[in-house]
Design a protein around this motif. Structure first.
Motif, PDB file in Angstrom:
ATOM      1  N   VAL A 365      -3.952  -4.071 -11.445  1.00 42.85           N
ATOM      2  CA  VAL A 365      -4.668  -4.224 -12.778  1.00 42.85           C
ATOM      3  C   VAL A 365      -5.851  -3.373 -12.290  1.00 42.85           C
ATOM      4  O   VAL A 365      -7.174  -3.981 -11.784  1.00 42.85           O
ATOM      5  CB  VAL A 365      -4.340  -5.353 -14.152  1.00 42.85           C
ATOM      6  N   ASP A 366      -6.470  -2.125 -12.452  1.00 44.69           N
ATOM      7  CA  ASP A 366      -7.970  -1.700 -12.513  1.00 44.69           C
ATOM      8  C   ASP A 366      -7.675  -0.676 -13.879  1.00 44.69           C
ATOM      9  O   ASP A 366      -7.379  -0.256 -14.474  1.00 44.69           O
ATOM     10  CB  ASP A 366      -7.793  -0.927 -10.865  1.00 44.69           C
ATOM     11  N   HIS A 367      -9.463  -0.092 -13.622  1.00 46.56           N
ATOM     12  CA  HIS A 367      -9.793   0.607 -14.523  1.00 46.56           C
ATOM     13  C   HIS A 367      -8.819   1.554 -14.677  1.00 46.56           C
ATOM     14  O   HIS A 367      -8.480   2.914 -15.762  1.00 46.56           O
ATOM     15  CB  HIS A 367     -11.688   1.061 -14.244  1.00 46.56           C
ATOM     16  N   HIS A 368      -8.034   2.121 -13.278  1.00 50.57           N
ATOM     17  CA  HIS A 368      -6.950   3.160 -14.120  1.00 50.57           C
ATOM     18  C   HIS A 368      -5.718   2.958 -15.253  1.00 50.57           C
ATOM     19  O   HIS A 368      -5.272   3.671 -15.977  1.00 50.57           O
ATOM     20  CB  HIS A 368      -6.267   3.994 -12.644  1.00 50.57           C
ATOM     21  N   SER A 369      -5.330   1.491 -14.584  1.00 50.26           N
ATOM     22  CA  SER A 369      -3.997   1.485 -15.355  1.00 50.26           C
ATOM     23  C   SER A 369      -4.753   0.045 -16.730  1.00 50.26           C
ATOM     24  O   SER A 369      -3.720   0.604 -18.095  1.00 50.26           O
ATOM     25  CB  SER A 369      -3.267   0.522 -14.666  1.00 50.26           C
ATOM     26  N   SER A 370      -5.319   0.176 -16.641  1.00 51.48           N
ATOM     27  CA  SER A 370      -5.847  -0.670 -17.354  1.00 51.48           C
ATOM     28  C   SER A 370      -6.573  -0.406 -18.856  1.00 51.48           C
ATOM     29  O   SER A 370      -7.211   1.026 -18.850  1.00 51.48           O
ATOM     30  CB  SER A 370      -6.859  -2.217 -17.524  1.00 51.48           C
ATOM     31  N   ASP A 371      -6.323  -0.927 -20.346  1.00 48.39           N
ATOM     32  CA  ASP A 371      -7.009  -0.363 -21.331  1.00 48.39           C
ATOM     33  C   ASP A 371      -8.678  -0.248 -21.842  1.00 48.39           C
ATOM     34  O   ASP A 371      -9.279  -0.834 -22.737  1.00 48.39           O
ATOM     35  CB  ASP A 371      -6.522  -0.245 -22.597  1.00 48.39           C
ATOM     36  N   GLU A 372      -8.361  -2.081 -20.981  1.00 49.05           N
ATOM     37  CA  GLU A 372      -9.548  -2.701 -21.219  1.00 49.05           C
ATOM     38  C   GLU A 372     -11.399  -2.462 -20.351  1.00 49.05           C
ATOM     39  O   GLU A 372     -10.660  -1.805 -19.191  1.00 49.05           O
ATOM     40  CB  GLU A 372      -9.264  -4.431 -20.879  1.00 49.05           C
ATOM     41  N   VAL A 373     -11.986  -2.616 -20.282  1.00 55.14           N
ATOM     42  CA  VAL A 373     -12.945  -2.029 -19.952  1.00 55.14           C
ATOM     43  C   VAL A 373     -13.045  -3.926 -18.963  1.00 55.14           C
ATOM     44  O   VAL A 373     -13.462  -4.822 -18.757  1.00 55.14           O
ATOM     45  CB  VAL A 373     -14.512  -2.760 -21.159  1.00 55.14           C
ATOM     46  N   LEU A 374     -12.974  -2.911 -16.976  1.00 56.19           N
ATOM     47  CA  LEU A 374     -13.362  -4.445 -16.494  1.00 56.19           C
ATOM     48  C   LEU A 374     -14.318  -4.526 -15.559  1.00 56.19           C
ATOM     49  O   LEU A 374     -14.383  -5.527 -14.647  1.00 56.19           O
ATOM     50  CB  LEU A 374     -11.696  -4.019 -15.602  1.00 56.19           C
ATOM     51  N   HIS A 375     -15.406  -3.214 -15.793  1.00 51.72           N
ATOM     52  CA  HIS A 375     -15.986  -3.391 -15.189  1.00 51.72           C
ATOM     53  C   HIS A 375     -17.340  -2.709 -15.415  1.00 51.72           C
ATOM     54  O   HIS A 375     -16.866  -1.868 -16.329  1.00 51.72           O
ATOM     55  CB  HIS A 375     -15.647  -2.349 -13.113  1.00 51.72           C
ATOM     56  N   VAL A 376     -18.034  -2.588 -15.559  1.00 50.10           N
ATOM     57  CA  VAL A 376     -19.571  -1.742 -15.895  1.00 50.10           C
ATOM     58  C   VAL A 376     -20.194  -1.908 -15.034  1.00 50.10           C
ATOM     59  O   VAL A 376     -20.601  -2.623 -13.507  1.00 50.10           O
ATOM     60  CB  VAL A 376     -20.585  -2.055 -16.785  1.00 50.10           C
ATOM     61  N   SER A 377     -21.924  -0.705 -14.447  1.00 52.56           N
ATOM     62  CA  SER A 377     -22.109  -0.619 -13.104  1.00 52.56           C
ATOM     63  C   SER A 377     -23.718  -1.451 -13.498  1.00 52.56           C
ATOM     64  O   SER A 377     -23.693  -1.177 -14.299  1.00 52.56           O
ATOM     65  CB  SER A 377     -22.462   0.995 -12.914  1.00 52.56           C
TER      66      SER A 377
END
Ligand SMILES: [Zn+2]
Ligand SMILES: [Zn+2]
Length: 565
Positions: A365-377
C-alpha cells in the motif's frame, strides 16, 4: 593543502566584510556544511553525512572535508546544528574532534547528537541547548536567534544571524505545515521581525523548489493513516523515516483507534522513539509491545512499525521481506504500508523491495495504490518559499540544500517573486556581501571523506580510485620465477579477477595461452635484458596487457612479480 594555498585563501577575506561559504550540500543532497565569516571569526551551521555514490565502491557514507575550517578552528566561535536529520547532524560526531568548538542546538537534537558521540566514543563536547523563544545568543561578532520551524523531525530551528553589516536568515529545512501534529510549526513573528529590521540575505532549503503549491500537513497524513488502517483486516506492517516522530505519533493513534497494539522493529526506530520520549514526546500513548507478545496477537490486533522505507538491504523491512527476520515473516493477508517517499536515487532499491513483498503474498500500500494521504514532505514548495520571502524581504536569495537543478529552481522562483538579487553557489563558493550585493570572490577547495571501518579517508584516496578502476577493468596477477641466468625456473603462474569463469573450459584455455605468451616473451629476450628483473616484469606486463585487451576487449590491470632463485 599547501602552505602557499592557505595564505592565498586567507588573503581574499576582508575582516570588515561578511562572507558565506558552503563547503557541502550546495551541489548534492547531504553533507551540508555551511560557514559564515566576519571580523576574523567563523560560524559553522550543520555538518551532515551523505550517501556515497557509485564513484565510491564499498563505501556507504561520506562526510564533507572540513580541512578549510579545521585550519581556522581557533577562530571558530561555534557550530549550530539546526535539526537532527542525518544530512545536518550525522557527521558532527565524526568531525567535531577536529574543530572542538561549542555546539548550539535544541534539546531533541542534543540527545540524538549525544547518542552519536557515545557510539563513536567522542568525549568532551560542549553542547549548549538553545530555545526558540526569541533569546539572543551572543557569539560575537554574530548575534544568533533561533526560530521554530515545522519539519519532519521535532524541534527544528532556523537561524537568524545579526551582524553590524547586515542580517542573514539561514533557514535550513522547513515547511509551513498549517496543522503540525507535534511542536508549534513555523512561527511567523521572528521572521517578520527581522524582515522589518532589514535582511541582507535569505539562505535556505531548495529541496522542493521545483514543486508548485504547498507541502501539506501532517494532520492530513494522520487522517489518511486512520482511514487506511480501518480498511485492513490482516496484519499491518508500516514503514516510515525513523526520525519522523510526528508520523510515529499518528501511526500509534491510528493503531489505538482500531484496537491494535504497536510493535517496533529496527534499531534506528527504537533509538529515535527512546530519544523522543526522553524529551516528552509520545508519552501519552500506550507503550510499545514486545516482539514475543506481538507474535501471539491475532492479525487484526497488531501493527508492526519497521525501518527500511528506502529499500536499505540491512533494514528490518528488507529482512522481513526476504524471510530472514527472527520476529516476523510476511504472508497472505498482510499489508505493507509505505508512509514515505523515495529519496532521489533510491527508487530502484525500493521497487525491488516492493517486488519481494508482493512475491511473499502480502499487499503493498503506497501513494500510488492508496486513496489516502500517506506522506507529506518536510520541505517547502513554491507557495511556502514565497511566504518566507514576503516575511523576511531579503535583498538576496542564496539557494542551498540540493543539486544544481533544485538550487537553480529556487533562484528562478525567487526572481519571479521579485527578490532583487539571487546567487546560486557551488560547494566552495566564497561569497562576499558588500553594499547590498553578493558576489563570489574565490573558490575554496572542497571534497568528501569516506567513512570506512578503519576511519575517515579522503575521497581521492588511492584505494578508492583503484577500486573504481578494478570493478570495470578486472585484474591479472602474474608470478615468474627465473634462475640466475634469467631462464624460467618454473611455469609462470597467473590468476585473474573479473575476467574469466574457470568452470568454462574454453575460458581456462585463454589463461593457458597467456602463460605460453609469457614463456615466449622471456625466451625471446637477450642475455642482458634477462639479467634485469624490472625489465622482465615490464616486458611481460606490456605483452600480456596487449593480449588481454585483444581477448577481453577491455584493458585489465596487470601486475607482474619476478623472483630469482
Ligand atoms: Zn531535514
Ligand atoms: Zn536536510
Amino acid at each position: 593543502m599547501s602552505e602557499n594555498k592557505k595564505k592565498k585563501y586567507g588573503q581574499s577575506i576582508d575582516p570588515q566584510k561578511l562572507y558565506f561559504l558552503p563547503l557541502g550540500g550546495s551541489e548534492e543532497f547531504g553533507i551540508n556544511l555551511n560557514l559564515y565569516a566576519y571580523q576574523g571569526k567563523w560560524l559553522a551551521i550543520d555538518i551532515g553525512i551523505g550517501f556515497a555514490s557509485h564513484r565510491y565502491p564499498g563505501v556507504d557514507i561520506v562526510v564533507p572535508d572540513p580541512t578549510f575550517i579545521e585550519e581556522r578552528k581557533d577562530s571558530l566561535v561555534g557550530l549550530v546544528v539546526t535539526h537532527a536529520h542525518e544530512d545536518h547532524v550525522g557527521a558532527v560526531a565524526h568531525l567535531w574532534p577536529r574543530l572542538r568548538c561549542p555546539i548550539y542546538c535544541t534539546a531533541f537534537t542534543a540527545i540524538i547528537l549525544q547518542n552519536k558521540m557515545a557510539d563513536l566514543g567522542v568525549e568532551g563536547a560542549d553542547i549548549r541547548i538553545v530555545n526558540t523563544d526569541s533569546t539572543i545568543y551572543d557569539l560575537a561578532p554574530f548575534n544568533l536567534e533561533f526560530a521554530a520551524v515545522a519539519h519532519s523531525i521535532p524541534q527544528t530551528a532556523a537561524v537568524l544571524i545579526r551582524t553590524d553589516v547586515g542580517n542573514i536568515v539561514h533557514s535550513a529545512d522547513w515547511n509551513l505545515d498549517p496543522q503540525p501534529v507535534i511542536d508549534d510549526g513555523t512561527v511567523e513573528a521572528p521572521f517578520r521581525k527581522i524582515g522589518g529590521e532589514g535582511v541582507l540575505a535569505y539562505i535556505g532549503d531548495s529541496t522542493n523548489a521545483q514543486h508548485k503549491g504547498r507541502a501539506g500537513s501532517e494532520t492530513l497524513v494522520a487522517e489518511g493513516l486512520k482511514n487506511e488502517f480501518a480498511k485492513q483486516k490482516g496484519r499491518i506492517i508500516i514503514t516510515l523515516f525513523a526520525s519522523n516522530i510526528g508520523r510515529m505519533q499518528s501511526v500509534m493513534r491510528a493503531a489505538q483507534e482500531c484496537g491494535r497494539s504497536v510493535c517496533v522493529l529496527g534499531r534506528s526506530l527504537i533509538n529515535m522513539n527512546a530519544a523522543a520520549r526522553q524529551v516528552g514526546y509520545l508519552n501519552d500513548l500506550p507503550s510499545i509491545i514486545s516482539e514475543e507478545r506481538a507474535e501471539h496477537l491475532p492479525s487484526d490486533q497488531i501493527v508492526y512499525v519497521v525501518t527500511g522505507s528506502q529499500g536499505e538491504g540491512r533494514a528490518a523491512l528488507a529482512r522481513i521481506s526476504r524471510g530472514d527476520h527472527p520476529a516476523l515473516s510476511l504472508s497472505r493477508g498482510d499489508s505493507v504500508i509505505f508512509s514515505s517517499k523515495a529519496i532521489p536515487g533510491n527508487e530502484r532499491d525500493i521497487n525491488d523491495l516492493k517486488s519481494l513483498i508482493v512475491a511473499s503474498g502480502a499487499k503493498v500500500v503506497d501513494h500510488h495504490s492508496s486513496d489516502e494521504v500517506l506522506h507529506v514532505s518536510g520541505h517547502p514548495s513554491r507557495d511556502e518559499l514565497k511566504d518566507m520571502y514576503e516575511w523576511t524581504r531579503p535583498e538576496i536569495v542564496i539557494p542551498v540544500h540540493g543539486e544544481r537543478l533544485q538550487l537553480q529552481a529556487q533562484s528562478d522562483w525567487a526572481r519571479e517573486c521579485k527578490v532583487p538579487q539571487t546567487l546560486v553557489p557551488l560547494n566552495g563558493s566564497l561569497i562576499e556581501f558588500s553594499e547590498q550585493q553578493a558576489r563570489i570572490i574565490d573558490t575554496i577547495p572542497t571534497g568528501i571523506l569516506a567513512v570506512t571501518p578503519s576511519g575517515l579517508i579522503p575521497g581521492t584516496h588511492r584505494s578508492l580510485t583503484q577500486r573504481r578502476k578494478l570493478q570495470y577493468e578486472g585484474v591479472i596477477f602474474i608470478s615468474i620465477v627465473v634462475d640466475r641466468r634469467g631462464h624460467l625456473a618454473d611455469e609462470p603462474q597467473m590468476s585473474t579477477h573479473g575476467l574469466i569463469d574457470p568452470t568454462f573450459k574454453d575460458e581456462l584455455e585463454i589463461i593457458e595461452d597467456m602463460e605460453e605468451e609469457i614463456n615466449d616473451i622471456i625466451v625471446d629476450m637477450s642475455v642482458d635484458d634477462r639479467s634485469d628483473d624490472n625489465f622482465i616484469a615490464e616486458e611481460v606486463r606490456i605483452g600480456i596487457r596487449k593480449l588481454a585487451t585483444m581477448t577481453f576487449r577491455i584493458r585489465p590491470r596487470v601486475f607482474v612479480h619476478v623472483s630469482r632463485v
